[in-house]
Design an enzyme around this catalytic site. Structure first.
Site, PDB file in Angstrom:
ATOM      1  CG  ASP A   1      -1.237   4.476   5.087  1.00 60.32           C
ATOM      2  OD1 ASP A   1      -1.957   3.508   4.823  1.00 60.32           O
ATOM      3  OD2 ASP A   1      -0.109   4.420   5.529  1.00 60.32           O
ATOM      4  CD  GLU A   2      -2.119   1.263   8.600  1.00 56.92           C
ATOM      5  OE1 GLU A   2      -3.090   0.727   8.549  1.00 56.92           O
ATOM      6  OE2 GLU A   2      -1.016   0.800   8.466  1.00 56.92           O
TER       7      GLU A   2
ATOM      8  NE  ARG B   1       1.565  -7.738  11.066  1.00 56.55           N
ATOM      9  CZ  ARG B   1       1.193  -6.697  10.107  1.00 56.55           C
ATOM     10  NH1 ARG B   1       2.042  -6.211   9.663  1.00 56.55           N
ATOM     11  NH2 ARG B   1       0.085  -7.191   9.499  1.00 56.55           N
TER      12      ARG B   1
ATOM     13  CE  LYS C   1      -0.828  -0.113   4.803  1.00 55.93           C
ATOM     14  NZ  LYS C   1      -0.024   1.101   5.330  1.00 55.93           N
ATOM     15  CB  THR C   2       4.263   2.179   1.628  1.00 58.85           C
ATOM     16  OG1 THR C   2       3.518   1.674   3.044  1.00 58.85           O
ATOM     17  CG2 THR C   2       4.794   3.386   2.036  1.00 58.85           C
TER      18      THR C   2
ATOM     19  CD  GLN D   1      -3.298  -5.087   8.431  1.00 55.72           C
ATOM     20  OE1 GLN D   1      -2.139  -5.109   9.017  1.00 55.72           O
ATOM     21  NE2 GLN D   1      -3.451  -5.067   6.944  1.00 55.72           N
TER      22      GLN D   1
END
Length: 672
Positions: free
Chosen positions: A216-217, A606, A29-30, A247
Site C-alpha cells: 500500500d502507499e 481531505r 484502495k483499502t 499524494q
C-alpha cells in the site's frame, strides 16, 4: 465482490502478473487490498501464511487486518502477514539475527535514543555546534541508510568537508549500535536488504515464505524499501502495489514517487489499473483538486470523479492578519456548529507547520472550543523521561539490558563501545545479563581493567540505590538518584538553552511526583502499591501511550497537512495560503514546488463537504508586520468553483458583531 466498481473488481481479480493500482484519493484502495487478499485465499487457494500485505502505519495495518478478519475464514487466514514495512523487517531480523551477527534480545533505538547517541558522539568529536547540527546529522545518516549507503561509501562519496565529518560520525554510530546489540529504525529495512544481497539461501527461504505480496502507499517507498520488495517478488513477479503519485509528500524523508515509474522498467509485463471514482468528496472539491494537481508533470494521467452532488463553493477568505485569521476560523466553527447542528469532531483545521497552531489554540481556548492536536510529542517520548524510565526499570530489574545500555553512559562515564562489546560477548557466553556479568570473576579476563573498573563502580552504585529503594521511603531515594548522577548539570551541558534544560528537569520532577501520587492514592487500602508496582504501572502507561488509539471524543482536529494524509473530515479549513508558507519558503528556494502542490492536493482531498482556505494580508515576522503574497495555488483553483471573501474593504465591525452573535448563540444554547 459485488460491492466493488468495475475498476476495483478488475484490480482484485487480476493475478496473471505484476499489477500497479493507481488509486486516487478516496477511491477505496483499502477495499481493493483487503478483498484481493480474500480472493487470493478463497479463489486461488493460496494459504494465508504465504501472503504478505505491507503498508506504512500501524493504524493502516490494523484497519487492513480487521477488514480481512471480517471477510475471510480465520483458519484460512492463519499466518497472514499484514504489517508495516518496519514490522516486516523486524520479523526478518528476529528470525535471521545470527546471519546478521546479532544476538537474541537486541534493542531497537527510536529517534530519541539515536539522537542521544549521536549527540554524545558529536561532542566527542569536539564539534562545538553539535546541538545545532544534530537534526541535520541524524537526517543525513537516515537518508544514507534509506539509499543503502554504508559509512565507507558515504565517506568516499562525500561532496564536502561537512559530509565527510558526518560520515565519520556515521561510522562510530554504527559501531556503537553493534556494540549495544541494537538497531535503529532505518536498520529494520536496511539489514534485511543487505542480508538478502549476500545470502541467497536466506532470500530463497523468504521467497518461499512470501508467494504473493501486496504493498500500500507505494509512492511513499524509499530506495531501500523498493529494493526489499523487488528482491522478494523478483522470482514470481506475483504482486500488487497500490499508490498515487499525486499524494507523494514525503520526499524529505526519502520517499521516491519515481518508484512507481521504475516498476514498469523492472517488470515490463506490469499491468496498470486506475481507480478514479472518489467516494469521499463533492464534485466541486474534486474538480478543484484535479485542476490544481494538473499543473504538475505526470507519468500517469488520471482524473478523480464522484457520484456525489456538486456541493458548496470553495471559500477563499482574506483576513487582515494572523490574529483575524484564527479568530475567523474559531467563530466560523462555532457558527456552523450551531446553525447546522454539527459536532466539533466534524471540523479539521490543517496547516503547513506546527508553529501555526499556537495562535489558533489560544483562540479556540478563548471560545471554549475543545480541540485535539495530532502528532504532538508524547510525555514519555521525551529524551529525559526515557532516561529516567530506564533508570527506574534498571532499579526494579537489573537484568533489563536495554535499560542498562541506555543509561550506562548517561551522563557520560567514559565507557567506550569496545568495553561494552567485551562485556556483551562475555555475558552472552555465560548466558547472563550485562549487569550480572559484572559481578563474575571471569569478566576480568574479558574486559579491560580500566573499563571494568568504571562499569563495576556504576553497578555498585545501582546495587546500593536498589537497597535504599526497598528499605527506605522510595521517592526521596529516586530524587537522590538524579542528584547522585548530576543529571541536571548534564542537561545544562546538552540542551540548547538554560531555559530548555530547566524545562527538561521539571519534566523529571513531574515524573517523580507522579510516582509519589500513585503511592499516596492507595495508602491504607487493598490497592496500596509498592514502589515496584508503581514503576511497572508507569512502564505500562508508557507502552499504552505509544499505542494510543485515536481519540474519538467531540473535538476539533488540528493537524499538519502531512499528518492529515489518509484521513477525511466533513468540514476542512486550511490556514496560511500564502507564498513562503504554502508553498514553503525552502521549497520555493530549492525549486521544489511540485511536492508543495501535492501537499495542497492532499489538503483539498481531505474535505468531504466543505472546504475553506484562509490567508492573512499581513503577518508579523520577527516583530515586524509584513505584507504577504497570496499563495499561487489559490490562482490555480477553477474560478467557477471558488468564492472569494474579504478582498474588498474589510468590515472589522461586521466581523466582530458576527463573532459576538455566535458566542451569544452558543451561551444561549448551553443555557448560560
Amino acid at each position: 465482490m459485488n460491492k466493488l466498481n468495475p475498476r476495483q473488481n478488475e484490480a482484485v481479480r487480476y493475478t496473471d502478473g505484476p499489477l500497479l493500482v493507481l488509486a486516487g484519493a478516496g477511491s477505496g484502495k483499502t477495499s481493493v487490498i483487503t478483498r484481493k487478499i480474500a480472493y487470493l485465499i478463497e479463489h486461488l487457494g493460496i494459504p494465508g501464511r504465504h501472503i504478505a500485505a505491507v503498508t506504512f502505519t500501524n493504524k493502516a495495518a490494523r484497519e487492513m487486518k480487521e477488514r480481512v478478519g471480517r471477510i475471510v475464514d480465520r483458519k484460512l487466514a492463519r499466518g497472514l502477514i499484514v504489517s508495516t514495512f518496519h514490522n516486516l523487517g523486524l520479523n526478518m531480523i528476529r528470525e535471521e539475527y545470527t546471519h546478521l551477527g546479532y544476538h537474541p534480545g537486541f534493542s531497537i533505538f527510536d529517534a530519541e535514543d539515536a539522537k542521544a547517541l549521536l549527540r554524545d558522539l558529536m561532542l566527542r568529536e569536539a564539534s562545538a555546534d553539535a546541538g545545532d547540527e544534530l537534526n541535520d546529522v541524524q537526517m543525513t545518516i537516515s537518508s544514507w541508510k534509506s539509499a543503502m549507503r554504508g559509512p565507507a561509501e558515504a565517506y568516499s562519496k562525500a561532496e564536502d568537508e561537512r559530509e565527510q565529518r558526518i560520515a565519520i560520525v556515521y561510522k562510530h554510530y554504527s559501531e556503537y549500535l553493534k556494540a549495544y546489540n541494537a538497531v535503529d529504525f532505518d536498520d529494520l529495512i536496511l539489514l534485511p536488504v543487505q542480508l538478502f544481497r549476500t545470502n541467497p539461501e536466506v532470500l530463497a527461504k523468504w521467497r518461499r515464505k512470501i508467494r504473493y505480496m501486496l504493498v500500500d502507499e507505494y509512492q511513499d517507498t524509499n530506495l531501500c524499501q523498493y529494493e526489499l520488495v523487488k528482491m522478494l517478488v523478483a522470482e514470481r513477479a506475483a504482486f500488487t502495489v497500490v499508490g498515487d503519485d499525486d499524494q507523494s509528500i514525503y520526499a524529505w524523508r526519502g520517499a521516491r514517487p519515481e518508484n512507481l515509474a521504475q516498476l514498469k522498467e523492472d517488470f515490463p509485463s506490469l499491468k496498470i489499473v486506475k481507480l478514479e471514482q472518489n467516494y469521499r468528496s463533492t464534485s466541486r472539491i474534486l474538480r478543484s483538486a484535479n485542476t490544481v494537481i494538473a499543473n504538475n508533470p505526470h507519468v500517469f494521467e488520471k482524473a478523480l470523479w464522484s457520484d456525489h452532488t456538486i456541493g458548496d463553493e470553495i471559500r477563499i477568505v482574506r483576513c487582515r492578519n494572523e490574529d483575524a485569521e484564527t479568530e475567523r476560523v474559531a467563530t466560523e466553527i462555532l457558527d456552523q456548529k450551531l446553525k447546522k447542528g454539527l459536532g466539533f469532531r466534524d471540523f479539521a483545521v490543517l496547516y503547513r507547520g506546527n508553529h501555526q497552531a499556537r495562535l489558533l489554540e489560544m483562540k479556540l481556548q478563548a471560545y471554549q472550543i475543545p480541540y485535539r492536536i495530532s502528532g504532538g510529542q508524547s510525555f514519555f517520548s521525551k529524551n529525559e523521561i526515557k532516561d529516567a524510565m530506564s533508570y527506574l526499570r534498571l532499579l526494579i530489574n537489573p537484568d533489563d539490558n536495554a535499560a542498562f545500555l541506555r543509561v550506562v553512559n548517561v551522563p557520560r562515564r567514559e565507557i567506550g563501545p569496545r568495553t561494552l562489546e567485551q562485556l556483551s560477548h562475555y555475558a552472552r557466553a555465560r548466558d547472563v545479563s550485562l549487569f550480572r556479568a559484572l559481578s563474575d570473576m571471569g569478566a576480568e579476563t574479558h574486559v579491560t581493567e580500566k573499563g571494568l573498573d568504571r562499569l563495576r563502580r556504576f553497578a555498585h552504585w545501582v546495587d546500593a540505590t536498589c537497597e535504599c529503594l526497598h528499605g527506605e521511603n522510595p521517592v526521596p531515594v529516586i530524587k537522590q538518584l538524579f542528584t547522585d548522577i548530576e543529571y541536571e548539570e548534564w542537561l545544562h551541558q546538552n540542551s540548547g538553552t538554560p531555559k530548555q534544560a530547566e524545562r527538561r528537569m521539571e519534566n523529571i520532577w513531574y515524573l517523580v511526583d507522579s510516582i509519589q501520587r500513585m503511592l499516596d492514592d492507595g495508602k491504607g487500602t487493598a490497592d496500596e502499591l509498592g514502589i515496584e508496582d508503581a514503576i511497572t504501572k508507569l512502564i505500562l502507561r508508557d507502552m499504552m501511550e505509544q499505542r494510543e488509539e485515536e481519540d474519538d471524543s467531540d473535538k476539533v482536529q488540528l493537524l499538519t497537512l502531512h499528518a492529515s494524509k489518509g484521513l477525511e473530515f466533513p468540514h476542512v479549513f486550511i490556514l496560511g495560503l500564502e507564498e513562503e508558507i504554502l508553498p514553503h519558503r525552502s521549497s520555493i528556494e530549492e525549486g521544489n514546488i511540485e511536492e508543495e502542490r501535492r501537499l495542497m492536493y492532499v489538503g483539498i482531498t481531505r474535505a468531504k463537504e466543505t472546504l475553506t482556505l484562509t490567508y492573512a494580508a499581513q503577518r508579523r515576522q520577527y516583530g515586524e508586520k509584513l505584507e504577504t503574497i497570496p499563495s499561487r495555488f489559490l490562482d490555480e483553483l477553477p474560478e467557477d468553483d471558488v468564492h472569494w471573501e474579504g478582498t474588498g474593504d474589510l468590515d472589522v465591525e461586521a466581523n466582530q458583531k458576527k463573532g459576538k452573535a455566535t458566542l451569544s448563540a452558543l451561551l444561549g444554547d448551553l443555557g448560560l
